[in-house]
Design a protein around this motif. Structure first.
Motif, PDB file in Angstrom:
ATOM      1  N   LEU A  94      28.129 -11.092  24.630  1.00  0.00           N
ATOM      2  CA  LEU A  94      26.697 -11.127  25.027  1.00  0.00           C
ATOM      3  C   LEU A  94      26.211  -9.803  25.783  1.00  0.00           C
ATOM      4  O   LEU A  94      25.331  -9.277  25.388  1.00  0.00           O
ATOM      5  N   LEU A  95      27.054  -9.800  26.814  1.00  0.00           N
ATOM      6  CA  LEU A  95      26.843  -8.742  27.844  1.00  0.00           C
ATOM      7  C   LEU A  95      26.598  -7.329  27.223  1.00  0.00           C
ATOM      8  O   LEU A  95      25.968  -6.450  27.370  1.00  0.00           O
ATOM      9  N   LEU A  96      28.026  -7.275  26.493  1.00  0.00           N
ATOM     10  CA  LEU A  96      28.089  -5.923  25.803  1.00  0.00           C
ATOM     11  C   LEU A  96      27.068  -5.745  24.716  1.00  0.00           C
ATOM     12  O   LEU A  96      26.335  -4.562  24.540  1.00  0.00           O
ATOM     13  N   GLY A  97      26.637  -6.786  23.915  1.00  0.00           N
ATOM     14  CA  GLY A  97      25.471  -6.438  23.034  1.00  0.00           C
ATOM     15  C   GLY A  97      24.343  -6.298  23.664  1.00  0.00           C
ATOM     16  O   GLY A  97      23.527  -5.147  23.138  1.00  0.00           O
ATOM     17  N   LEU A  98      23.807  -6.821  24.926  1.00  0.00           N
ATOM     18  CA  LEU A  98      22.690  -6.421  25.446  1.00  0.00           C
ATOM     19  C   LEU A  98      22.607  -4.910  25.996  1.00  0.00           C
ATOM     20  O   LEU A  98      21.819  -4.376  26.107  1.00  0.00           O
ATOM     21  N   GLY A  99      23.874  -4.739  26.461  1.00  0.00           N
ATOM     22  CA  GLY A  99      24.148  -3.391  27.216  1.00  0.00           C
ATOM     23  C   GLY A  99      23.970  -2.330  25.980  1.00  0.00           C
ATOM     24  O   GLY A  99      23.166  -1.209  26.184  1.00  0.00           O
ATOM     25  N   LEU A 100      24.495  -2.534  24.763  1.00  0.00           N
ATOM     26  CA  LEU A 100      24.431  -1.532  23.736  1.00  0.00           C
ATOM     27  C   LEU A 100      22.849  -1.471  23.325  1.00  0.00           C
ATOM     28  O   LEU A 100      22.344  -0.552  23.031  1.00  0.00           O
ATOM     29  N   ALA A 101      22.065  -2.725  23.436  1.00  0.00           N
ATOM     30  CA  ALA A 101      20.958  -2.704  22.845  1.00  0.00           C
ATOM     31  C   ALA A 101      19.908  -1.781  24.038  1.00  0.00           C
ATOM     32  O   ALA A 101      19.022  -1.148  23.573  1.00  0.00           O
ATOM     33  N   ALA A 102      20.363  -2.188  25.368  1.00  0.00           N
ATOM     34  CA  ALA A 102      19.540  -1.185  26.197  1.00  0.00           C
ATOM     35  C   ALA A 102      19.795   0.447  26.018  1.00  0.00           C
ATOM     36  O   ALA A 102      18.768   1.087  26.419  1.00  0.00           O
ATOM     37  N   ARG A 103      20.838   0.532  25.685  1.00  0.00           N
ATOM     38  CA  ARG A 103      21.594   1.891  25.539  1.00  0.00           C
ATOM     39  C   ARG A 103      20.595   2.573  24.257  1.00  0.00           C
ATOM     40  O   ARG A 103      20.115   3.697  24.351  1.00  0.00           O
ATOM     41  N   LEU A 104      20.515   1.755  23.436  1.00  0.00           N
ATOM     42  CA  LEU A 104      19.993   2.241  22.155  1.00  0.00           C
ATOM     43  C   LEU A 104      18.206   2.308  22.425  1.00  0.00           C
ATOM     44  O   LEU A 104      17.810   3.422  21.925  1.00  0.00           O
ATOM     45  N   VAL A 148      17.099  -0.346  33.634  1.00  0.00           N
ATOM     46  CA  VAL A 148      16.064  -1.212  33.709  1.00  0.00           C
ATOM     47  C   VAL A 148      15.950  -2.262  32.433  1.00  0.00           C
ATOM     48  O   VAL A 148      15.662  -3.144  32.578  1.00  0.00           O
ATOM     49  N   LEU A 149      16.301  -1.404  31.259  1.00  0.00           N
ATOM     50  CA  LEU A 149      16.113  -2.144  30.121  1.00  0.00           C
ATOM     51  C   LEU A 149      17.185  -3.076  29.919  1.00  0.00           C
ATOM     52  O   LEU A 149      17.043  -4.221  29.409  1.00  0.00           O
ATOM     53  N   ALA A 150      18.350  -3.026  30.687  1.00  0.00           N
ATOM     54  CA  ALA A 150      19.388  -4.153  30.623  1.00  0.00           C
ATOM     55  C   ALA A 150      19.077  -5.172  31.266  1.00  0.00           C
ATOM     56  O   ALA A 150      19.277  -6.455  30.934  1.00  0.00           O
ATOM     57  N   ILE A 151      18.297  -5.073  32.516  1.00  0.00           N
ATOM     58  CA  ILE A 151      17.822  -6.158  33.216  1.00  0.00           C
ATOM     59  C   ILE A 151      16.621  -7.009  32.580  1.00  0.00           C
ATOM     60  O   ILE A 151      16.643  -7.889  32.603  1.00  0.00           O
ATOM     61  N   LEU A 152      15.725  -6.152  32.009  1.00  0.00           N
ATOM     62  CA  LEU A 152      14.763  -6.701  31.291  1.00  0.00           C
ATOM     63  C   LEU A 152      15.249  -7.459  29.979  1.00  0.00           C
ATOM     64  O   LEU A 152      14.776  -8.654  29.838  1.00  0.00           O
ATOM     65  N   LEU A 153      16.126  -6.980  29.279  1.00  0.00           N
ATOM     66  CA  LEU A 153      16.582  -7.765  28.152  1.00  0.00           C
ATOM     67  C   LEU A 153      17.199  -9.127  28.560  1.00  0.00           C
ATOM     68  O   LEU A 153      17.229  -9.942  28.129  1.00  0.00           O
ATOM     69  N   GLY A 154      18.105  -8.870  29.636  1.00  0.00           N
ATOM     70  CA  GLY A 154      18.802  -9.908  30.224  1.00  0.00           C
ATOM     71  C   GLY A 154      17.797 -10.982  30.646  1.00  0.00           C
ATOM     72  O   GLY A 154      17.939 -12.206  30.555  1.00  0.00           O
ATOM     73  N   LEU A 155      16.731 -10.554  31.386  1.00  0.00           N
ATOM     74  CA  LEU A 155      15.769 -11.458  31.713  1.00  0.00           C
ATOM     75  C   LEU A 155      15.006 -12.284  30.594  1.00  0.00           C
ATOM     76  O   LEU A 155      14.553 -13.578  30.824  1.00  0.00           O
ATOM     77  N   VAL A 171      18.258  -8.591  44.513  1.00  0.00           N
ATOM     78  CA  VAL A 171      18.986  -7.616  44.012  1.00  0.00           C
ATOM     79  C   VAL A 171      18.291  -6.912  42.715  1.00  0.00           C
ATOM     80  O   VAL A 171      18.057  -5.667  42.516  1.00  0.00           O
ATOM     81  N   ALA A 172      17.645  -7.866  41.680  1.00  0.00           N
ATOM     82  CA  ALA A 172      16.700  -7.360  40.809  1.00  0.00           C
ATOM     83  C   ALA A 172      15.702  -6.722  41.140  1.00  0.00           C
ATOM     84  O   ALA A 172      15.159  -5.605  40.582  1.00  0.00           O
ATOM     85  N   TYR A 173      14.772  -7.295  42.289  1.00  0.00           N
ATOM     86  CA  TYR A 173      13.598  -6.502  42.643  1.00  0.00           C
ATOM     87  C   TYR A 173      13.887  -5.269  43.239  1.00  0.00           C
ATOM     88  O   TYR A 173      13.040  -4.411  42.981  1.00  0.00           O
ATOM     89  N   ALA A 174      14.872  -5.270  44.048  1.00  0.00           N
ATOM     90  CA  ALA A 174      15.197  -3.801  44.506  1.00  0.00           C
ATOM     91  C   ALA A 174      15.610  -2.833  43.621  1.00  0.00           C
ATOM     92  O   ALA A 174      15.243  -1.652  43.844  1.00  0.00           O
ATOM     93  N   ALA A 175      16.508  -3.280  42.900  1.00  0.00           N
ATOM     94  CA  ALA A 175      16.849  -2.338  41.957  1.00  0.00           C
ATOM     95  C   ALA A 175      15.883  -1.819  40.860  1.00  0.00           C
ATOM     96  O   ALA A 175      15.690  -0.443  40.701  1.00  0.00           O
ATOM     97  N   PHE A 180      24.071  -5.440  34.874  1.00  0.00           N
ATOM     98  CA  PHE A 180      22.710  -5.642  35.000  1.00  0.00           C
ATOM     99  C   PHE A 180      22.227  -6.577  33.917  1.00  0.00           C
ATOM    100  O   PHE A 180      21.251  -7.418  34.411  1.00  0.00           O
ATOM    101  N   ALA A 181      22.715  -6.526  32.909  1.00  0.00           N
ATOM    102  CA  ALA A 181      22.468  -7.444  31.666  1.00  0.00           C
ATOM    103  C   ALA A 181      22.705  -8.880  32.263  1.00  0.00           C
ATOM    104  O   ALA A 181      21.861  -9.766  31.999  1.00  0.00           O
TER     105      ALA A 181
END
Length: 334
Positions: A14-24, A35-42, A147-151, A292-293
């Motif tokens: 799942l983490l890898l899938g979210l990471g790949l989606a964020a990359r794309l 940022v996208l990785a954090i948002l997708l995970g959120l 951490v999420a807010y600061a990053a 981050f995801a």
């Protein structure tokens, strides 16, 4: 052992899938992929939640975070730091110190932000962006919402300064060397610094990267400093006096910093090729995506609403003050 691996696989997938989606998404939009990785995970964490089948794997995100920090040590070039000369070293020391103290003061006194978030914002804006945020977060065992807010705040300003700095440099007709030193001294993350510098000229880019890498070298010192500070606070809060200072510091000490220093040493002794250093940098970036995801999945929106816009204002005020003063000093020196 096999059962443990199987229990981790769904969450890791799942983490890898979210990471790949964020990359794309990052490749087709101007948004930063972290940022996208954090948002997708959120989004996933606040809609689907974290089901039991993926919980163990998602929980490994802290491990990937620490490992990524260790690998970033390969990019710290001590010879470039030494070649920067005493003037640049003094400017960097002054900028890092002033930024950290100013952000800490604004966060605690003017904007009433909790201590952990203030410290993470100070480290991120004072040293090297998200890398410093996550390093200090591990040093002080910070809450994941902090951490999420600061990053996210630091990455927001990375995007803003990448556009604003070249515009200001052109408007003020800054010499290439002055612009490069100023950008490396006051912008947050290495990528935007390099992009802004080389967007102006080759000379500006080289100076920007040189000064920024000099700042990056302070990450270990800052992480250890915060570890000591928070260890002493916890000890004071426990009213315990039967342990020595070394014990009090070592227990919460971020052990990954030892690995970070070791990688810095190996890289600067010439034991890694340029290709090897590049590979470690790419690996660190992927590990940060996984981390981050996972971080985003464990964040709850209700917690974030309590802090609101204040972290952005803290960093904005500090950036305007330090960058203005920094530019005046750089122009006087160079």
């Amino acid at each position: 052992m096999v059962s443990v691996r199987r229990s981790l696989l769904p969450g890791l997938a799942l983490l890898l899938g979210l990471g790949l989606a964020a990359r794309l998404l990052g490749s087709v939009t101007p948004a930063n992929h972290l940022v996208l990785a954090i948002l997708l995970g959120l989004v996933v964490g606040n809609t689907v939640g974290v089901p039991g089948i993926v919980r163990a794997g998602v929980g490994t995100h802290k491990l990937w975070l620490k490992t990524g920090i260790v690998l970033t040590g390969a990019s710290v070039a001590l010879d470039r730091v030494a070649a920067a000369g005493p003037q640049v070293l003094l400017l960097v020391a002054g900028a890092v110190t002033a930024t950290i103290l100013l952000v800490e003061g604004l966060a605690r006194v003017a904007f009433r932000i909790d201590d952990e978030t203030g410290s993470l914002l100070a480290a991120g804006s004072g040293v090297c962006g998200v890398s410093a945020v996550v390093a200090v977060a591990e040093s002080i065992e910070a809450d994941e919402a902090a951490v999420a807010y600061a990053a996210t705040t630091i990455l927001l300003f990375d995007a803003l300064t990448l556009v604003a700095y070249p515009l200001v440099g052109a408007a003020l007709a800054l010499p290439d060397r002055v612009f490069g030193v100023w950008a490396g001294l006051t912008m947050f993350s290495t990528g935007p610094v390099a992009a802004a510098g080389f967007a102006v000229s080759e000379t500006a880019g080289e100076w920007a990267v040189l000064v920024k890498l000099t700042r990056n070298a302070a990450i270990g010192v800052v992480a250890v400093g915060y570890a000591v500070l928070y260890a002493r606070r916890r000890e004071h809060g426990d009213d315990s006096t039967d342990r020595g200072l070394l014990v009090r510091v070592w227990e919460p000490f971020p052990k990954f910093v030892v690995g970070f220093v070791a990688v810095v040493a190996v890289a600067n002794l010439g034991l890694l090729s340029e290709a090897g250093i590049t590979s470690l940098g790419n690996a660190a970036d992927w590990l940060f995506l996984l981390a981050f995801a996972g971080l985003g999945m464990e964040i709850r929106l209700d917690d974030l609403r309590e802090t609101g816009y204040r972290p952005v204002l803290v960093v904005l005020v500090a950036l305007l003050a330090v960058s203005s003063l920094g530019l005046a000093v750089v122009q006087a020196v160079f």
